[in-house]
Motif scaffolding. Sequence first.
Motif, PDB file in Angstrom:
ATOM      1  N   MET A 135       0.849  -1.186   0.000  1.00  0.00           N
ATOM      2  CA  MET A 135       0.000   0.000   0.000  1.00  0.00           C
ATOM      3  C   MET A 135       0.889   1.242   0.000  1.00  0.00           C
ATOM      4  O   MET A 135       2.085   1.165   0.238  1.00  0.00           O
ATOM      5  CB  MET A 135      -0.922  -0.009   1.217  1.00  0.00           C
ATOM      6  N   ARG A 136       0.237   2.388  -0.237  1.00  0.00           N
ATOM      7  CA  ARG A 136       0.979   3.659  -0.240  1.00  0.00           C
ATOM      8  C   ARG A 136       0.080   4.767   0.285  1.00  0.00           C
ATOM      9  O   ARG A 136      -1.131   4.592   0.424  1.00  0.00           O
ATOM     10  CB  ARG A 136       1.497   3.985  -1.617  1.00  0.00           C
ATOM     11  N   ARG A 137       0.714   5.908   0.543  1.00  0.00           N
ATOM     12  CA  ARG A 137      -0.019   7.068   1.070  1.00  0.00           C
ATOM     13  C   ARG A 137      -1.243   7.359   0.192  1.00  0.00           C
ATOM     14  O   ARG A 137      -1.172   7.336  -1.030  1.00  0.00           O
ATOM     15  CB  ARG A 137       0.887   8.286   1.113  1.00  0.00           C
ATOM     16  N   GLY A 138      -2.372   7.611   0.846  1.00  0.00           N
ATOM     17  CA  GLY A 138      -3.605   7.941   0.142  1.00  0.00           C
ATOM     18  C   GLY A 138      -4.521   6.763  -0.098  1.00  0.00           C
ATOM     19  O   GLY A 138      -5.704   6.938  -0.401  1.00  0.00           O
ATOM     20  N   ASP A 139      -3.982   5.522   0.047  1.00  0.00           N
ATOM     21  CA  ASP A 139      -4.827   4.333  -0.103  1.00  0.00           C
ATOM     22  C   ASP A 139      -5.767   4.209   1.093  1.00  0.00           C
ATOM     23  O   ASP A 139      -5.464   4.680   2.193  1.00  0.00           O
ATOM     24  CB  ASP A 139      -3.977   3.063  -0.180  1.00  0.00           C
ATOM     25  N   THR A 140      -6.876   3.550   0.880  1.00  0.00           N
ATOM     26  CA  THR A 140      -7.812   3.252   1.967  1.00  0.00           C
ATOM     27  C   THR A 140      -7.342   2.012   2.696  1.00  0.00           C
ATOM     28  O   THR A 140      -7.037   1.002   2.062  1.00  0.00           O
ATOM     29  CB  THR A 140      -9.225   3.021   1.401  1.00  0.00           C
ATOM     30  N   ILE A 141      -7.284   2.094   4.022  1.00  0.00           N
ATOM     31  CA  ILE A 141      -6.855   0.946   4.821  1.00  0.00           C
ATOM     32  C   ILE A 141      -7.859  -0.189   4.611  1.00  0.00           C
ATOM     33  O   ILE A 141      -9.074   0.054   4.586  1.00  0.00           O
ATOM     34  CB  ILE A 141      -6.729   1.329   6.318  1.00  0.00           C
ATOM     35  N   VAL A 165      -3.397   3.228  14.773  1.00  0.00           N
ATOM     36  CA  VAL A 165      -2.295   2.650  14.013  1.00  0.00           C
ATOM     37  C   VAL A 165      -2.584   1.180  13.746  1.00  0.00           C
ATOM     38  O   VAL A 165      -3.322   0.525  14.486  1.00  0.00           O
ATOM     39  CB  VAL A 165      -0.930   2.823  14.723  1.00  0.00           C
ATOM     40  N   TYR A 166      -2.018   0.679  12.670  1.00  0.00           N
ATOM     41  CA  TYR A 166      -2.214  -0.691  12.218  1.00  0.00           C
ATOM     42  C   TYR A 166      -0.861  -1.349  11.993  1.00  0.00           C
ATOM     43  O   TYR A 166       0.135  -0.669  11.735  1.00  0.00           O
ATOM     44  CB  TYR A 166      -3.018  -0.699  10.909  1.00  0.00           C
ATOM     45  N   LYS A 175       4.434   0.093  12.083  1.00  0.00           N
ATOM     46  CA  LYS A 175       3.044   0.570  12.112  1.00  0.00           C
ATOM     47  C   LYS A 175       2.795   1.480  10.918  1.00  0.00           C
ATOM     48  O   LYS A 175       3.731   1.971  10.286  1.00  0.00           O
ATOM     49  CB  LYS A 175       2.770   1.348  13.397  1.00  0.00           C
ATOM     50  N   VAL A 176       1.519   1.679  10.646  1.00  0.00           N
ATOM     51  CA  VAL A 176       1.104   2.668   9.665  1.00  0.00           C
ATOM     52  C   VAL A 176       0.053   3.543  10.343  1.00  0.00           C
ATOM     53  O   VAL A 176      -0.788   3.056  11.092  1.00  0.00           O
ATOM     54  CB  VAL A 176       0.557   2.028   8.365  1.00  0.00           C
ATOM     55  N   ASN A 177       0.149   4.849  10.127  1.00  0.00           N
ATOM     56  CA  ASN A 177      -0.852   5.757  10.684  1.00  0.00           C
ATOM     57  C   ASN A 177      -1.710   6.305   9.555  1.00  0.00           C
ATOM     58  O   ASN A 177      -1.386   6.150   8.374  1.00  0.00           O
ATOM     59  CB  ASN A 177      -0.212   6.863  11.517  1.00  0.00           C
ATOM     60  N   LEU A 178      -2.834   6.899   9.939  1.00  0.00           N
ATOM     61  CA  LEU A 178      -3.813   7.391   8.969  1.00  0.00           C
ATOM     62  C   LEU A 178      -3.969   8.898   9.086  1.00  0.00           C
ATOM     63  O   LEU A 178      -3.685   9.485  10.126  1.00  0.00           O
ATOM     64  CB  LEU A 178      -5.174   6.738   9.218  1.00  0.00           C
ATOM     65  N   GLU A 179      -4.431   9.477   7.995  1.00  0.00           N
ATOM     66  CA  GLU A 179      -4.835  10.878   8.000  1.00  0.00           C
ATOM     67  C   GLU A 179      -6.141  10.956   7.231  1.00  0.00           C
ATOM     68  O   GLU A 179      -6.195  10.538   6.063  1.00  0.00           O
ATOM     69  CB  GLU A 179      -3.768  11.762   7.354  1.00  0.00           C
ATOM     70  N   ASN A 180      -7.181  11.442   7.879  1.00  0.00           N
ATOM     71  CA  ASN A 180      -8.519  11.506   7.276  1.00  0.00           C
ATOM     72  C   ASN A 180      -8.975  10.151   6.752  1.00  0.00           C
ATOM     73  O   ASN A 180      -9.563  10.051   5.677  1.00  0.00           O
ATOM     74  CB  ASN A 180      -8.557  12.556   6.165  1.00  0.00           C
ATOM     75  N   GLY A 181      -8.659   9.086   7.500  1.00  0.00           N
ATOM     76  CA  GLY A 181      -9.099   7.746   7.142  1.00  0.00           C
ATOM     77  C   GLY A 181      -8.298   7.073   6.049  1.00  0.00           C
ATOM     78  O   GLY A 181      -8.633   5.975   5.636  1.00  0.00           O
ATOM     79  N   LYS A 182      -7.254   7.706   5.566  1.00  0.00           N
ATOM     80  CA  LYS A 182      -6.411   7.145   4.504  1.00  0.00           C
ATOM     81  C   LYS A 182      -4.999   6.905   5.042  1.00  0.00           C
ATOM     82  O   LYS A 182      -4.548   7.583   5.973  1.00  0.00           O
ATOM     83  CB  LYS A 182      -6.313   8.116   3.313  1.00  0.00           C
ATOM     84  N   ILE A 183      -4.279   5.984   4.430  1.00  0.00           N
ATOM     85  CA  ILE A 183      -2.897   5.711   4.835  1.00  0.00           C
ATOM     86  C   ILE A 183      -2.068   6.970   4.686  1.00  0.00           C
ATOM     87  O   ILE A 183      -2.167   7.683   3.678  1.00  0.00           O
ATOM     88  CB  ILE A 183      -2.323   4.565   3.999  1.00  0.00           C
TER      89      ILE A 183
END
Length: 69
Positions: A11-17, A33-34, A44-52
């Motif tokens: 996955m990459r930034r902007g993708d939906t978890i 975090v996931y 871990k990966v964190n989100l911004e506005n529900g996106k990676i």
Amino acid sequence: MNSELYKWVPMRRGDTIPDNAVYSGQTSSDGEVYIAKIDNSPGKVNLENGKIYNFWTQKYNSRTEGEVL
């Protein structure tokens, strides 16, 4: 029949978890975090506005691409 119990999803930034991503908790700085990894380095990966947003591991600071469990 699919016998996979889990899989790592690139996955990459902007993708939906993914709905079935493994939630690992919250931090005061990152929020939810996931479980994720970069080049087999766990993290871990964190989100911004529900996106990676960013992937984090001990070996690598912030990256915009990785894999989510």
